[in-house]
Design a protein around this motif. Structure first.
Motif, PDB file in Angstrom:
ATOM      1  N   THR A   4     -92.606  19.838 -46.756  1.00 52.68           N
ATOM      2  CA  THR A   4     -92.526  21.254 -47.086  1.00 52.68           C
ATOM      3  C   THR A   4     -93.470  22.024 -46.188  1.00 52.68           C
ATOM      4  O   THR A   4     -94.676  21.756 -46.163  1.00 52.68           O
ATOM      5  CB  THR A   4     -92.892  21.493 -48.565  1.00 52.68           C
ATOM      6  N   LYS A   6     -95.668  25.167 -44.847  1.00 54.35           N
ATOM      7  CA  LYS A   6     -96.437  26.231 -45.472  1.00 54.35           C
ATOM      8  C   LYS A   6     -96.000  27.576 -44.912  1.00 54.35           C
ATOM      9  O   LYS A   6     -95.769  27.707 -43.716  1.00 54.35           O
ATOM     10  CB  LYS A   6     -97.927  26.022 -45.207  1.00 54.35           C
ATOM     11  N   PRO A   7     -95.887  28.586 -45.777  1.00 52.44           N
ATOM     12  CA  PRO A   7     -95.508  29.909 -45.281  1.00 52.44           C
ATOM     13  C   PRO A   7     -96.593  30.495 -44.405  1.00 52.44           C
ATOM     14  O   PRO A   7     -97.784  30.297 -44.639  1.00 52.44           O
ATOM     15  CB  PRO A   7     -95.323  30.721 -46.575  1.00 52.44           C
ATOM     16  N   ARG A  22     -87.302  36.842 -42.433  1.00 51.60           N
ATOM     17  CA  ARG A  22     -88.160  35.735 -42.847  1.00 51.60           C
ATOM     18  C   ARG A  22     -88.114  34.635 -41.797  1.00 51.60           C
ATOM     19  O   ARG A  22     -87.051  34.159 -41.411  1.00 51.60           O
ATOM     20  CB  ARG A  22     -87.680  35.197 -44.199  1.00 51.60           C
ATOM     21  N   GLN A  39     -87.404  24.429 -46.513  1.00 54.14           N
ATOM     22  CA  GLN A  39     -87.695  25.858 -46.400  1.00 54.14           C
ATOM     23  C   GLN A  39     -88.525  26.330 -47.585  1.00 54.14           C
ATOM     24  O   GLN A  39     -88.197  26.043 -48.737  1.00 54.14           O
ATOM     25  CB  GLN A  39     -86.376  26.642 -46.350  1.00 54.14           C
ATOM     26  N   PRO A  40     -89.617  27.046 -47.326  1.00 51.39           N
ATOM     27  CA  PRO A  40     -90.402  27.581 -48.455  1.00 51.39           C
ATOM     28  C   PRO A  40     -89.615  28.647 -49.202  1.00 51.39           C
ATOM     29  O   PRO A  40     -88.983  29.513 -48.599  1.00 51.39           O
ATOM     30  CB  PRO A  40     -91.638  28.179 -47.771  1.00 51.39           C
ATOM     31  N   GLY A  41     -89.640  28.585 -50.517  1.00 51.20           N
ATOM     32  CA  GLY A  41     -88.915  29.558 -51.320  1.00 51.20           C
ATOM     33  C   GLY A  41     -87.411  29.405 -51.258  1.00 51.20           C
ATOM     34  O   GLY A  41     -86.680  30.381 -51.489  1.00 51.20           O
ATOM     35  N   ALA A  42     -86.922  28.194 -50.942  1.00 49.37           N
ATOM     36  CA  ALA A  42     -85.477  27.980 -50.857  1.00 49.37           C
ATOM     37  C   ALA A  42     -84.835  28.098 -52.233  1.00 49.37           C
ATOM     38  O   ALA A  42     -85.449  27.803 -53.267  1.00 49.37           O
ATOM     39  CB  ALA A  42     -85.184  26.607 -50.251  1.00 49.37           C
ATOM     40  N   HIS A  43     -83.586  28.538 -52.249  1.00 51.46           N
ATOM     41  CA  HIS A  43     -82.855  28.691 -53.501  1.00 51.46           C
ATOM     42  C   HIS A  43     -82.444  27.325 -54.053  1.00 51.46           C
ATOM     43  O   HIS A  43     -82.307  26.339 -53.309  1.00 51.46           O
ATOM     44  CB  HIS A  43     -81.616  29.551 -53.285  1.00 51.46           C
ATOM     45  N   ALA A  94     -82.999  23.834 -51.628  1.00 53.88           N
ATOM     46  CA  ALA A  94     -84.217  23.352 -52.289  1.00 53.88           C
ATOM     47  C   ALA A  94     -84.194  21.833 -52.490  1.00 53.88           C
ATOM     48  O   ALA A  94     -85.191  21.152 -52.243  1.00 53.88           O
ATOM     49  CB  ALA A  94     -84.402  24.065 -53.627  1.00 53.88           C
ATOM     50  N   ARG A 165     -78.246  30.775 -49.646  1.00 60.64           N
ATOM     51  CA  ARG A 165     -78.414  31.427 -50.943  1.00 60.64           C
ATOM     52  C   ARG A 165     -77.048  31.787 -51.506  1.00 60.64           C
ATOM     53  O   ARG A 165     -76.059  31.803 -50.770  1.00 60.64           O
ATOM     54  CB  ARG A 165     -79.284  32.660 -50.794  1.00 60.64           C
TER      55      ARG A 165
END
Length: 403
Positions: A4, A6-7, A22, A39-43, A94, A165
């Motif tokens: 994962t 980091k953003p 993004r 991907q960070p914040g993936a759906h 995700a 998404r």
């Protein structure tokens, strides 16, 4: 292997209030090929399966049932070739393990799997031995323009689509599959064409919105909008440039399906793909036209600002010019010479000298205003007999028409 990322944090000079794309996560430099970066914040990941053939349609609950239907010979429905296939639609990145499992069951290369999670790619087409890997961009919003990566893989009687998404432009295709058109259920290749055609056609409303926005900015500039409009014009140009960077390689990606000996792309399917490539070319033409118009808006705004400045300078110059003789007269009669000599301004002892000086000032002002008006410098009246290039061209046109 999955990690994962980091953003990225905003720097010291980051600006607030602006919508920026993004940045996708990338594998670190020197990482082995095929390394997956989540991907960070993936759906959340959601899978749907649609098995189709000319005689019917079904929605298996899991991958095993879907692959069992794909392996079984479907009913021919009176045709020489059975046709049909399987559409696997994955939404959300995700659950990397689940997506990797599906890709492994379909026999995809590790580089293809890594490309699915690398969401910052430009549109492209890669030809593998047993399948075709196509990367496209689908629009999510009009103005401002936002898109996401769509991966489409065409294999032996299956189509795999992976989206970042929820929300896509495939509802017309789903409806055609449900209604049961004989062509949409004929093969996986035709389904892949229908999906690409729906995605490309989704860009037309986006560009129409940009056309309306361009006309609105043009009207505002002509109506004398302030300096704030130039920021909107630059934002428009930046978004159109982003669109061009998407549509240009996307057209090449679609054309590559016809230029090479692509598996599962028949001559009949290539005919339909040419229509998709033609639509992509139309989109490119529209983007280029709107970019030129946006550049023209910048020039128009600068021209309007220059004309406004010229009008202001003209008014100030006229006022200053009017006061030149008034100042001269006031300075002339303000000199303190002796009045005993008959040559030293005898009007100073005259009973009506003050009124005479004021009248002289008013007469000089009236003469200058009349001269300015006669030359068309004020009042919008052009000098009699003067011909502008437009009037000369109009006169020649009338003469040609009479002849």
């Amino acid at each position: 292997m999955t990690e994962t990322a980091k953003p990225r944090q905003g720097g010291k000079g980051s600006k607030k209030g602006k919508t920026r794309r993004r940045k996708p996560a990338r594998a670190p430099a020197g990482a082995p090929p095929g390394r997956i970066v989540a991907q960070p914040g993936a759906h959340a990941t959601r899978l749907s399966f649609t098995a189709f053939h000319p005689g019917g349609l079904s929605h298996p609950e899991d991958l095993d049932a879907a692959l069992a239907i794909l392996a079984a010979p479907p009913p021919s429905a009176g045709q020489d070739a059975p046709g049909g296939g399987l559409w696997i639609d994955i939404v959300g990145l995700a659950d990397t393990a689940r997506i990797e499992s599906v890709c492994a069951r379909l026999g995809l290369h590790t580089l293809s799997v890594a490309d699915i999670f690398s969401t910052g790619q430009r549109p492209k087409t890669e030809i593998y031995e047993t399948y075709v890997h196509v990367v496209l961009r689908q629009p999510l919003s009009t103005t401002p323009y936002v898109d996401e990566q769509l991966t489409l893989i065409l294999g032996d009687r299956f189509v795999l689509t992976v989206q970042e998404r929820p929300g896509d432009s495939f509802d017309p295709v789903r409806q055609r599959l449900t209604v049961g058109g004989p062509r949409i259920r004929s093969s996986a290749g035709y389904l892949a064409y229908a999906l690409m055609d729906a995605l490309v056609d989704a860009y037309f409303p986006v560009l129409e919105a940009y056309g309306e926005r361009t006309e609105e900015l043009d009207d505002r500039i002509l109506d004398g909008a302030g300096d704030g409009v130039i920021g909107e014009v630059h934002s428009l140009r930046r978004e159109l440039l982003s669109l061009r960077h998407t549509l240009w390689p996307q057209r090449e990606a679609v054309s590559a399906l016809m230029r090479h000996d692509v598996p599962y792309v028949t001559e009949e399917l290539a005919t339909y793909l040419r229509d998709v490539a033609d639509h992509s070319s139309q989109l490119m033409d529209m983007v280029e036209v709107y970019r030129e118009v946006a550049q023209g808006l910048v020039d128009l705004h600068l021209s309007m600002m220059s004309n406004r400045m010229n009008e202001i300078m003209k008014v100030l110059t006229i006022i200053a010019t009017i006061f030149i003789p008034i100042t001269f007269i006031a300075g002339l009669y303000g000199m303190n010479f002796s009045t005993e000599s008959p040559w030293n301004m005898p009007e100073l002892k005259w009973k009506y000298g003050y009124l005479y000086a004021l009248g002289l000032m008013l007469c000089s002002t009236a003469i200058m205003l009349f001269t300015f008006w006669r030359h068309g410098w004020i009042g919008g009246r052009q000098k009699t007999g003067a011909r502008t290039p437009e009037s000369q061209g109009h006169q020649r046109g009338r003469q040609d028409g009479a002849g």
